[in-house]
Design an enzyme around this catalytic site. Structure first.
Site, PDB file in Angstrom:
ATOM      1  CG  ASP A   1      -1.898   1.117   1.258  1.00  0.00           C
ATOM      2  OD1 ASP A   1      -1.901   1.934   0.316  1.00  0.00           O
ATOM      3  OD2 ASP A   1      -2.693   1.188   2.221  1.00  0.00           O
TER       4      ASP A   1
ATOM      5  CD  GLU B   1      -4.623  -0.611  -0.385  1.00  0.00           C
ATOM      6  OE1 GLU B   1      -5.271   0.135   0.379  1.00  0.00           O
ATOM      7  OE2 GLU B   1      -4.354  -1.804  -0.104  1.00  0.00           O
TER       8      GLU B   1
ATOM      9  CD  GLU C   1      -7.201   4.333   1.421  1.00  0.00           C
ATOM     10  OE1 GLU C   1      -7.083   5.035   2.437  1.00  0.00           O
ATOM     11  OE2 GLU C   1      -6.527   3.312   1.219  1.00  0.00           O
TER      12      GLU C   1
ATOM     13  CG  HIS D   1      -9.758   1.254   2.880  1.00  0.00           C
ATOM     14  ND1 HIS D   1     -10.156   2.128   3.872  1.00  0.00           N
ATOM     15  CD2 HIS D   1      -8.411   1.250   2.906  1.00  0.00           C
ATOM     16  CE1 HIS D   1      -9.083   2.634   4.455  1.00  0.00           C
ATOM     17  NE2 HIS D   1      -8.014   2.118   3.894  1.00  0.00           N
TER      18      HIS D   1
END
Length: 389
Positions: free
Chosen positions: A200, A226, A252, A302
């Site tokens: 991420d 991500e 997200e 998320h």
């Protein structure tokens, strides 16, 4: 039944250590709960995405802007309420904090609907396609220390998360392409070959830097990459998806169905990651989920926040149909933050005990069965951690 009051509870405590991601370090844990009360004594709970001062600002939006719009309305008129609030706020923010604030209110209304009917949320959504979901543990947060030291820490932490029984793990990056690759290599060493791990970036990279990191992740057999670039850079997402073999994930920070339509039509995602506490609540999440599946894009929600957010997402994951289907369909996972979080572990009168379930159930977590969200927060706990603002 009528809505009589909407209250925001912003909770906060000092964390045992300073942690970070690509955008900032933080030393306090914050959560923003929303309580909707009615004239018949029925109460619903929701949660708004957003840490620190964002939560304090969202509290004002919930109580000073949204509450006056909906007082006296029937809480079961969820869609009517959603569109009234959105339409009146459209000129002042079609995304971001106004929608985060609306999200918490909407989740609380769904909780009330479940309690009125005596049914768990997943029943209201059409039933459970699965009675439990696999759970991945994320950790490996950034610290302000030399990358070589952090790499050793990441390697050990990744091994520990695997040993806890999680089905996969996820790490953070954010020091720059070359040092970040070192961190990713450390995590792969920590979990060994064949264990799923994800990366991420929290939109840390330019497109060219994301290609550098992404090619390294292909060699490491990472599962997804991500938020490699800024959420506004949908062309960058499309270029990365077309040019890399690793799954590109994100979403997200994408709000409402119209923003999601643009992202999905641009074919920028292999895996969509909507945040129900931010994009407009359960009502809007269902519309976004339908859009994702209409584009044959699988969804892994998320999840960030308190036990209210976790419980909400368990119901959503249970009610999510298989995509594309078959004897062994692709299956969504529950995201679980393995760092210190009292608002997830200690908030409820009956804790979810996610980590205990993961260890005992081969990495899986069961779905709550009580009415509504199926959980109730401890009011004494809320009072203890509530901050002024």
């Amino acid at each position: 039944m009528k809505i009589t009051r909407i209250t925001s509870h912003v909770l906060q405590y000092d964390m045992p250590e300073v942690l970070g991601y690509s955008q900032q370090y933080y030393d306090r844990r914050t959560t923003h709960l929303v309580e909707v009360q009615t004239d018949e004594g029925m109460t619903g709970w929701g949660e708004c995405f957003g840490p620190g001062n964002v939560a304090v600002a969202n509290k004002s939006i919930v109580e000073k802007v949204i509450q006056p719009m909906v007082l006296g309305m029937d809480p079961l008129d969820k869609d009517v309420i959603w569109h009234k609030v959105y339409n009146l706020l459209r000129d002042h923010g079609q995304s971001g904090m106004p929608i985060q604030a609306l999200s918490g209110v909407d989740i609380a209304l769904w909780d009330i609907a479940g309690k009125v009917s005596g049914l768990p949320l997943h029943k209201l959504l059409g039933g459970a396609h699965r009675n439990s979901v696999p759970c991945y543990g994320y950790g490996m947060m950034l610290r302000d220390e030399p990358v070589d030291d952090l790499a050793r820490r990441f390697e050990d932490e990744a091994a520990q998360i695997k040993a806890m029984g999680f089905t996969a793990t996820k790490m953070k990056t954010g020091f720059g392409p070359k040092p970040d690759v070192k961190l990713c290599e450390a995590v792969r060493r920590g979990v060994g070959d064949g264990f799923r791990f994800m990366v991420d970036a929290n939109h840390a990279y330019t497109t060219s830097d994301a290609f550098y990191v992404g090619r390294a992740l292909e060699e490491l057999d990472a599962y997804w990459f991500e938020e490699p670039v800024a959420p506004e850079d949908i062309d960058g997402y499309r270029e990365l998806r077309a040019g890399l073999k690793i799954n590109i994930s994100g979403g997200e920070a994408v709000f409402n169905r119209w923003a999601w339509r643009h992202l999905l039509e641009n074919r920028g995602l292999d895996i969509a990651q909507p945040e129900v506490c931010a994009l407009g609540g359960i009502s809007e999440y269902l519309r976004v989920l339908a859009l994702c599946h209409a584009h044959f894009t699988p969804v892994v929600n998320h999840v960030w926040g308190s036990a209210i957010a976790v419980a909400t997402n368990l119901h959503l994951l249970a009610s999510m149909p298989a995509l594309p289907g078959g004897l062994h369909p692709w299956e969504p996972m529950l995201e679980f933050d393995t760092t210190d979080n009292k608002f997830r572990d200690d908030l409820l009168t009956v804790p979810l005990e996610i980590q205990k379930q993961v260890k005992a159930n081969n990495g899986r977590v069961t779905i709550p069965t009580g009415p509504g969200l199926g959980v109730e927060p401890n009011r004494d706990f809320i009072t203890h951690y509530t901050i002024d603002g």
